[in-house]
Write an enzyme that holds these catalytic residues in place. Structure first.
Site, PDB file in Angstrom:
ATOM      1  N   ARG A 114      -0.733  24.532 -67.603  1.00 24.93           N
ATOM      2  CA  ARG A 114      -1.248  23.176 -67.397  1.00 24.93           C
ATOM      3  C   ARG A 114      -2.559  23.180 -66.619  1.00 24.93           C
ATOM      4  NH1 ARG A 114       3.452  23.958 -64.496  1.00 24.93           N
ATOM      5  NH2 ARG A 114       3.529  23.340 -62.294  1.00 24.93           N
ATOM      6  N   GLU A 121       1.610  26.232 -58.425  1.00 22.07           N
ATOM      7  CA  GLU A 121       2.295  25.135 -57.760  1.00 22.07           C
ATOM      8  C   GLU A 121       3.385  25.687 -56.855  1.00 22.07           C
ATOM      9  OE1 GLU A 121       2.645  22.518 -56.265  1.00 22.07           O
ATOM     10  OE2 GLU A 121       2.801  20.941 -57.764  1.00 22.07           O
ATOM     11  N   HIS A 133      -2.838  22.731 -58.575  1.00 18.99           N
ATOM     12  CA  HIS A 133      -1.659  21.870 -58.600  1.00 18.99           C
ATOM     13  C   HIS A 133      -1.586  21.015 -57.340  1.00 18.99           C
ATOM     14  CE1 HIS A 133      -0.219  24.366 -61.959  1.00 18.99           C
ATOM     15  NE2 HIS A 133      -0.864  25.319 -61.303  1.00 18.99           N
TER      16      HIS A 133
END
Length: 196
Positions: free
Chosen positions: A58, A85, A155
Site C-alpha cells: 500500500r 506500519e 504508514h
C-alpha cells in the site's frame, strides 16, 4: 532549503473495511489511488531527490503513483521494513468495531491509542518509535544533511513516531495527532539537523 516530505499511503482495502491492518500486505483502493494522485499534484512543483518506503504494497503503490504524477519515476527508492506500519499482532484482519465488542471499547482504545501498551502479539507505538527513529538517524538524515530533498511514503503509526521525534512531542501530544491518507506533510531541514 532542504525539504522532507511525509505521505501516509492512500486508503487501503482494510482501511475501507475498518480492519486492523498492521503488517498485512493489503493494497490501496480506487480512492487510495486518487489520494496518491492528489499527493503527487500537491508535490508537483517540489524537487525530490530520493524516496524511502516500507515493504508493504500500500505504501509502495502510493509512492509509485506519486512519482509518476510528478514525472520522476526513476529516482532512487529505498525500501525497508523499519518504515512498516505498527504491528497489530493478533488483531490484524479483525474488524475494529467487532474487536471492541469482544474485548471492550476501553481495552481496544488502550491498544490503539496508548503509547506503550501493545495489543496481543503486536507492537506499541513506543516499539514502532524504537525501530523507526534509529533508521531515520542512520539512513534518512544523512541524505537530508547531504542537501537532498527526501520523500517518505509510509504508514499512520510509523509516520506518527517520526513526527513525534521531529517535533519533540510528548506521548500524549502524538497520540492526538491524526495523519490523513494521501496528504503530504512538509518540513524544512536546516544544516543543524533541525526542523523549521
Amino acid at each position: 532549503m532542504v525539504k522532507l516530505f511525509l505521505v501516509r499511503h492512500g486508503q487501503s482495502q482494510w482501511n475501507l473495511e475498518n480492519r486492523f491492518t498492521g503488517w498485512q500486505n493489503i493494497d490501496i483502493t480506487v480512492l487510495g489511488q486518487q489520494e496518491a494522485r492528489q499527493a503527487g499534484k500537491a508535490l508537483m512543483n517540489e524537487s525530490i531527490d530520493i524516496a524511502f518506503t516500507s515493504t508493504l504494497i500500500r505504501a509502495q503503490h502510493t509512492l509509485q503513483i506519486i512519482l509518476e504524477e510528478i514525472g520522476k519515476p526513476n529516482i532512487p527508492i529505498i525500501v525497508d521494513a523499519a518504515l512498516n506500519e505498527r504491528s497489530y499482532g493478533n488483531l490484524e484482519g479483525l474488524n475494529k468495531d467487532e474487536t471492541a465488542e469482544k474485548y471492550g471499547v476501553e481495552q481496544v482504545h488502550i491498544w490503539r491509542r496508548s503509547f506503550d501498551v501493545a495489543p496481543p502479539g503486536g507492537e506499541s507505538l513506543k516499539d514502532t518509535y524504537d525501530r523507526v527513529i534509529p533508521y531515520f538517524e542512520n539512513f534518512i538524515q544523512p541524505e537530508l544533511d547531504a542537501g537532498k530533498n527526501v520523500l517518505i511514503v509510509a504508514h499512520g503509526n510509523s509516520l506518527r513516531a517520526l513526527i513525534m521525534y521531529l517535533e519533540h512531542l510528548t506521548p500524549a501530544q502524538i497520540l492526538e495527532r491524526e495523519i490523513a491518507t494521501g496528504d503530504p506533510i512538509t518540513y524544512q531541514w536546516d544544516h543543524n539537523n533541525k526542523i523549521i
